[in-house]
Motif scaffolding. Structure first.
Motif, mmCIF file in Angstrom:
data_model
loop_
_atom_site.group_PDB
_atom_site.id
_atom_site.type_symbol
_atom_site.label_atom_id
_atom_site.label_comp_id
_atom_site.label_asym_id
_atom_site.label_seq_id
_atom_site.Cartn_x
_atom_site.Cartn_y
_atom_site.Cartn_z
ATOM 1 N N HIS A 53 0.824 -1.213 0.000
ATOM 2 C CA HIS A 53 0.000 0.000 0.000
ATOM 3 C C HIS A 53 0.864 1.272 0.000
ATOM 4 O O HIS A 53 0.459 2.313 -0.529
ATOM 5 N N LYS A 54 2.056 1.171 0.585
ATOM 6 C CA LYS A 54 2.945 2.337 0.655
ATOM 7 C C LYS A 54 3.533 2.714 -0.707
ATOM 8 O O LYS A 54 4.077 3.798 -0.879
ATOM 9 N N TYR A 55 3.417 1.793 -1.663
ATOM 10 C CA TYR A 55 4.013 2.036 -2.976
ATOM 11 C C TYR A 55 2.993 2.507 -4.007
ATOM 12 O O TYR A 55 3.320 2.640 -5.191
ATOM 13 N N ILE A 56 1.771 2.754 -3.560
ATOM 14 C CA ILE A 56 0.747 3.213 -4.507
ATOM 15 C C ILE A 56 1.179 4.479 -5.256
ATOM 16 O O ILE A 56 1.036 4.542 -6.495
ATOM 17 N N PRO A 57 1.731 5.504 -4.581
ATOM 18 C CA PRO A 57 2.164 6.694 -5.340
ATOM 19 C C PRO A 57 3.182 6.370 -6.433
ATOM 20 O O PRO A 57 3.145 6.969 -7.521
ATOM 21 N N ASP A 58 4.076 5.428 -6.164
ATOM 22 C CA ASP A 58 5.092 5.049 -7.160
ATOM 23 C C ASP A 58 4.452 4.380 -8.374
ATOM 24 O O ASP A 58 4.785 4.706 -9.524
ATOM 25 N N VAL A 59 3.547 3.422 -8.131
ATOM 26 C CA VAL A 59 2.978 2.679 -9.267
ATOM 27 C C VAL A 59 2.013 3.537 -10.074
ATOM 28 O O VAL A 59 1.841 3.320 -11.285
ATOM 29 N N LEU A 60 1.379 4.539 -9.438
ATOM 30 C CA LEU A 60 0.502 5.433 -10.198
ATOM 31 C C LEU A 60 1.275 6.204 -11.254
ATOM 32 O O LEU A 60 0.751 6.498 -12.339
ATOM 33 N N LYS A 61 2.523 6.489 -10.955
ATOM 34 C CA LYS A 61 3.365 7.218 -11.923
ATOM 35 C C LYS A 61 3.752 6.341 -13.117
ATOM 36 O O LYS A 61 4.276 6.846 -14.107
ATOM 37 N N LYS A 62 3.482 5.034 -12.997
ATOM 38 C CA LYS A 62 3.861 4.110 -14.075
ATOM 39 C C LYS A 62 2.657 3.709 -14.934
ATOM 40 O O LYS A 62 2.736 2.758 -15.710
ATOM 41 N N ASN A 63 1.552 4.443 -14.766
ATOM 42 C CA ASN A 63 0.370 4.256 -15.619
ATOM 43 C C ASN A 63 -0.251 2.857 -15.529
ATOM 44 O O ASN A 63 -0.667 2.287 -16.541
ATOM 45 N N VAL A 64 -0.314 2.304 -14.321
ATOM 46 C CA VAL A 64 -0.976 1.007 -14.165
ATOM 47 C C VAL A 64 -2.469 1.173 -14.450
ATOM 48 O O VAL A 64 -3.031 2.270 -14.339
ATOM 49 N N SER A 65 -3.124 0.074 -14.823
ATOM 50 C CA SER A 65 -4.559 0.126 -15.113
ATOM 51 C C SER A 65 -5.400 0.046 -13.850
ATOM 52 O O SER A 65 -6.474 0.657 -13.769
ATOM 53 N N ALA A 66 -4.931 -0.740 -12.868
ATOM 54 C CA ALA A 66 -5.754 -0.958 -11.682
ATOM 55 C C ALA A 66 -4.878 -1.264 -10.476
ATOM 56 O O ALA A 66 -3.733 -1.723 -10.619
ATOM 57 N N ILE A 67 -5.442 -1.024 -9.305
ATOM 58 C CA ILE A 67 -4.753 -1.303 -8.047
ATOM 59 C C ILE A 67 -5.745 -2.005 -7.121
ATOM 60 O O ILE A 67 -6.890 -1.571 -6.970
ATOM 61 N N ILE A 68 -5.297 -3.097 -6.496
ATOM 62 C CA ILE A 68 -6.124 -3.863 -5.565
ATOM 63 C C ILE A 68 -5.622 -3.583 -4.151
ATOM 64 O O ILE A 68 -4.430 -3.754 -3.870
ATOM 65 N N VAL A 69 -6.509 -3.172 -3.259
ATOM 66 C CA VAL A 69 -6.117 -2.841 -1.883
ATOM 67 C C VAL A 69 -6.992 -3.608 -0.902
ATOM 68 O O VAL A 69 -8.082 -4.088 -1.244
ATOM 69 N N GLU A 70 -6.488 -3.728 0.345
ATOM 70 C CA GLU A 70 -7.330 -4.245 1.426
ATOM 71 C C GLU A 70 -7.501 -3.194 2.523
ATOM 72 O O GLU A 70 -8.403 -3.300 3.345
ATOM 73 N N ASP A 71 -6.630 -2.192 2.554
ATOM 74 C CA ASP A 71 -6.742 -1.094 3.516
ATOM 75 C C ASP A 71 -7.649 0.006 2.961
ATOM 76 O O ASP A 71 -7.836 0.115 1.737
ATOM 77 N N GLU A 72 -8.172 0.806 3.873
ATOM 78 C CA GLU A 72 -8.870 2.013 3.438
ATOM 79 C C GLU A 72 -7.843 2.969 2.820
ATOM 80 O O GLU A 72 -6.744 3.128 3.349
ATOM 81 N N VAL A 73 -8.182 3.566 1.685
ATOM 82 C CA VAL A 73 -7.258 4.501 1.045
ATOM 83 C C VAL A 73 -7.971 5.822 0.762
ATOM 84 O O VAL A 73 -9.174 5.852 0.479
ATOM 85 N N ASP A 74 -7.219 6.908 0.865
ATOM 86 C CA ASP A 74 -7.747 8.242 0.565
ATOM 87 C C ASP A 74 -7.384 8.578 -0.879
ATOM 88 O O ASP A 74 -6.258 8.991 -1.176
ATOM 89 N N LEU A 75 -8.314 8.369 -1.775
ATOM 90 C CA LEU A 75 -8.032 8.563 -3.202
ATOM 91 C C LEU A 75 -7.661 10.014 -3.514
ATOM 92 O O LEU A 75 -6.852 10.272 -4.415
ATOM 93 N N LYS A 76 -8.209 10.948 -2.746
ATOM 94 C CA LYS A 76 -7.901 12.361 -2.998
ATOM 95 C C LYS A 76 -6.431 12.676 -2.768
ATOM 96 O O LYS A 76 -5.879 13.602 -3.374
ATOM 97 N N ALA A 77 -5.795 11.876 -1.897
ATOM 98 C CA ALA A 77 -4.387 12.129 -1.571
ATOM 99 C C ALA A 77 -3.479 11.905 -2.774
ATOM 100 O O ALA A 77 -2.362 12.426 -2.823
#
Length: 500
Positions: A53-77
Motif C-alpha cells: 500500500h505504501k508504494y501506490i504513489p510510485d505505481v501510479l506514476k507508471k500508468n498502471v490500469s488498476a490497483i487492488i487494496v485491502e486497507d482504506e485509502v484516501d483517493l484524494k491524496a
C-alpha cells in the motif's frame, strides 16, 4: 498471456469498486512495485518487510490500469495521478491475488493431478520419492519444493519451499505446456498461512508429521497456530493421506473435508511397515522393510535412517492412487537420491561420508540420532552456523554435536555480515557444556579435507548445514561453494599429490 478484463480476473473474488471501471483491460498481475508498468494490475500485499500500500504513489506514476487494496485509502491524496486508474478493495489481497493468478494462467491445476505434501519433516524426500516412482511408471511429473522446481528438463532453484501464488500458478501453467500429467509439491505452513495455494484443489493432500518448528516472529505465533495452518490443506484436497502414528493427528484432522487414509507401523493403517531393518556395510547405509496392508512387498532404499521407512511408505501410499506396478516401486525406491538429504558421497571403502541440510538443533539432533543407530566406530560432525541469525541457535547446535557426536569439526556456514570466528566462538560456548572433543577450522574446504584425511575404519562423517546449497554467503554476496565439488577437488588433489 492474453489480456483480460479486470472483472474476469476477479470472478472468484468478493470486491468493491472504489473508483474506475472493473471492465478495464489489464495485461498482467504484479505485486512488486518495481515491475509495475502501463496496463498492469498492481496488488498491494502486506509482507514481513514491506507493505504494498505504501508504494501506490510510485505505481501510479507508471500508468498502471488498476490497483487492488485491502486497507482504506484516501483517493484524494493521490491527486490527478489516480485519474483513469481503477481501485478495487477486497478483504484479503493475498487471497485475491492467488485467485486472480489462477484465472490469469488458465486454472492450470485443474489440468493436472495435484499432490500437496505438508509436515515438519520429510516433505522434500517424500516428494522426490513420489516423482521417482511415478516417472518409473511412465508418468511425466513436475516437482515444486525446497530445493528446486523441476519442469521437464528445466531446473529452477527455489527461494521459498512453496512459491508466491503468482509464481506458483505460472510454474503450473508451464508444466501443463510441457506435458506434465502430475505435480508433486511441498506445501509449507507459511504458504497455507499466506494463501499461496489458494485456488488450487489438490487431488491428494499428505501429512508427514508435525513437531514444534517455525514458531516465532515472522512465522507462527504458537504451535497451535502452526498446526491450524497445516490442517488447512485437508480442507483443500479430495483425498488425505496421513501419518497414523503422529500424536497430533487428531488436531490435524479437525475440520477436514477429504477422505482419510493412513500409513504407519500399526496394522490398523491402510499401509503399514513391518520388519524394518537398517543396512550397514563398508561404504554403504540403507534401509529395508515390508509393506503390508493394502499392498504387500519388500522394499530396500539407499537412503539411511528409520525416518526413510516413513518417507518411502508415505510415497507408496500416494502412488498407489496411480497405475504403478510393484517393480516400479522397487526400482525407484532403490535408486532415488535427494540432494543434501542424508546424501551419501563415496570417498572411501573404510568409512562413510554424508551431506545433510540439518541447520538447527532439532534437525542436527535428528540426523545424529539416526546415524548413531548404525553403531559407527566414530560419529564425526562437521558444521557451522549462519550469520545474522539468533545466537541461541549456535549454542544449541554446539551442545547437540558435543553431546551426540564423538568428534566435531566446527567450521563456517553462511557467515553473511558476521565474522566467522565470532560465530564459531558462539558454537564453542555450547560445545564446552559437554565433554565432546572438537577442533575449529574456519575454511569449510579445509574442514572437510581434515575430516576425510582423518577418517578411520567404521566412521560415519556427516557434513551438516549446507545440504543442497551450492553457495556461501559472505558480506552480502553469494560465492559458489558446493560440498560435492569440494569433496571432488579434495580427492583429486590427494590423488595428484600421490603421483608427485
Amino acid at each position: 498471456m492474453a489480456d483480460y478484463k479486470l472483472k474476469e480476473l476477479l470472478k472468484d473474488v468478493p470486491y468493491q469498486v472504489l473508483c474506475g471501471e472493473d471492465g478495464t483491460t489489464v495485461t498482467e498481475i504484479v505485486n512488486d512495485s518495481r515491475k509495475a508498468r502501463e496496463g498492469v494490475v498492481f496488488v498491494c500485499i502486506k509482507g514481513a518487510v514491506a507493505d504494498g500500500h505504501k508504494y501506490i504513489p510510485d505505481v501510479l506514476k507508471k500508468n498502471v490500469s488498476a490497483i487492488i487494496v485491502e486497507d482504506e485509502v484516501d483517493l484524494k491524496a493521490y491527486g490527478t495521478d489516480a485519474d483513469g486508474v481503477t481501485f478495487i478493495k477486497t478483504d484479503d489481497t493475498r487471497i485475491a491475488m492467488a485467485r486472480m493468478a489462477a484465472v490469469y494462467y488458465g486454472n492450470p491445476s485443474s489440468k493436472l493431478k495435484m499432490i500437496g505434501v505438508t509436515g515438519t519433516k520429510g516433505k522434500t524426500t517424500t516428494t522426490y520419492m513420489v516423482k521417482a516412482i511415478l516417472e518409473q511408471a511412465g508418468y511425466k511429473v513436475g516437482l515444486i519444493g525446497t530445493i528446486e522446481t523441476l519442469i521437464g528438463s528445466e531446473q529452477i532453484p527455489s527461494a521459498n519451499t512453496t512459491p508466491e501464488s503468482l509464481t506458483l500458478q505460472g510454474y503450473l501453467a508451464r508444466m501443463v505446456k510441457a506435458g506434465c500429467q502430475v505435480v508433486v509439491m511441498e506445501v509449507s505452513s507459511q504458504a497455507l498461512m499466506l494463501h499461496r495455494v489458494e485456488g488450487i484443489e489438490f487431488d491428494i493432500g499428505v501429512f508427514t508429521n508435525i513437531s514444534a518448528d517455525h514458531i516465532g516472529p515472522g512465522e507462527h505465533s504458537s504451535f497451535d497456530d502452526y498446526m491450524e495452518c497445516k490442517s488447512r490443506l485437508f480442507r483443500m484436497c479430495r483425498t488425505g493421506i496421513f501419518n497414523g502414528d503422529d500424536i497430533h493427528l487428531g488436531r490435524i484432522l479437525e475440520g477436514h473435508t477429504c477422505s482419510v487414509e493412513t500409513f504407519g507401523f500399526k496394522e490398523t493403517d491402510n499401509l503399514y511397515a513391518e520388519n524394518g531393518k537398517l543396512i550397514y556395510h563398508p561404504g554403504y547405509l540403507g534401509t529395508s522393510f515390508d509393506v503390508k496392508g493394502e499392498l504387500n512387498f519388500h522394499v530396500v532404499t539407499d537412503i539411511p535412517g528409520r525416518f526413510s521407512v516413513y518417507n518411502a511408505l508415505c510415497a507408496i501410499a500416494i502412488c498407489r492412487h496411480f497405475d504403478v506396478k510393484e517393480e516400479d516401486y522397487l526400482k525407484a525406491l532403490k535408486d532415488v537420491r535427494v540432494k543434501g538429504r542424508v546424501e551419501m558421497v563415496k570417498v572411501s571403502d573404510d568409512f562413510i561420508l554424508l551431506i545433510d541440510y540439518a541447520h538447527n538443533a532439532m534437525a542436527l539432533s535428528s540426523i545424529l540420532t539416526t546415524l548413531r543407530e548404525y553403531h559407527p566406530g566414530r560419529l564425526v560432525c562437521v558444521f557451522g552456523c549462519g550469520g545474522n541469525r539468533a545466537r541461541s541457535r549456535r549454542y544449541e547446535m554446539g551442545e547437540v554435536s558435543g553431546r551426540m557426536a564423538d568428534f566435531t569439526i566446527i567450521t563456517s556456514d553462511n557467515p553473511r555480515y558476521e565474522n566467522p570466528e565470532a560465530i564459531m566462538d558462539d558454537i564453542e560456548v555450547g560445545m564446552k557444556k559437554t565433554t565432546g572433543k572438537y577442533i575449529r577450522i574456519a575454511d569449510r574446504k579445509e574442514a572437510i579435507a581434515y575430516a576425510i584425511h582423518h577418517g578411520k575404519p567404521g566412521d560415519i562423517i556427516v557434513l551438516a548445514g549446507k545440504g543442497h546449497e551450492d553457495y556461501q554467503e559472505i558480506n552480502g554476496k553469494k560465492y559458489p561453494m558446493d560440498e560435492r565439488v569440494l569433496i571432488r577437488d579434495i580427492l583429486a588433489e590427494d590423488e595428484k599429490s600421490k603421483r608427485v
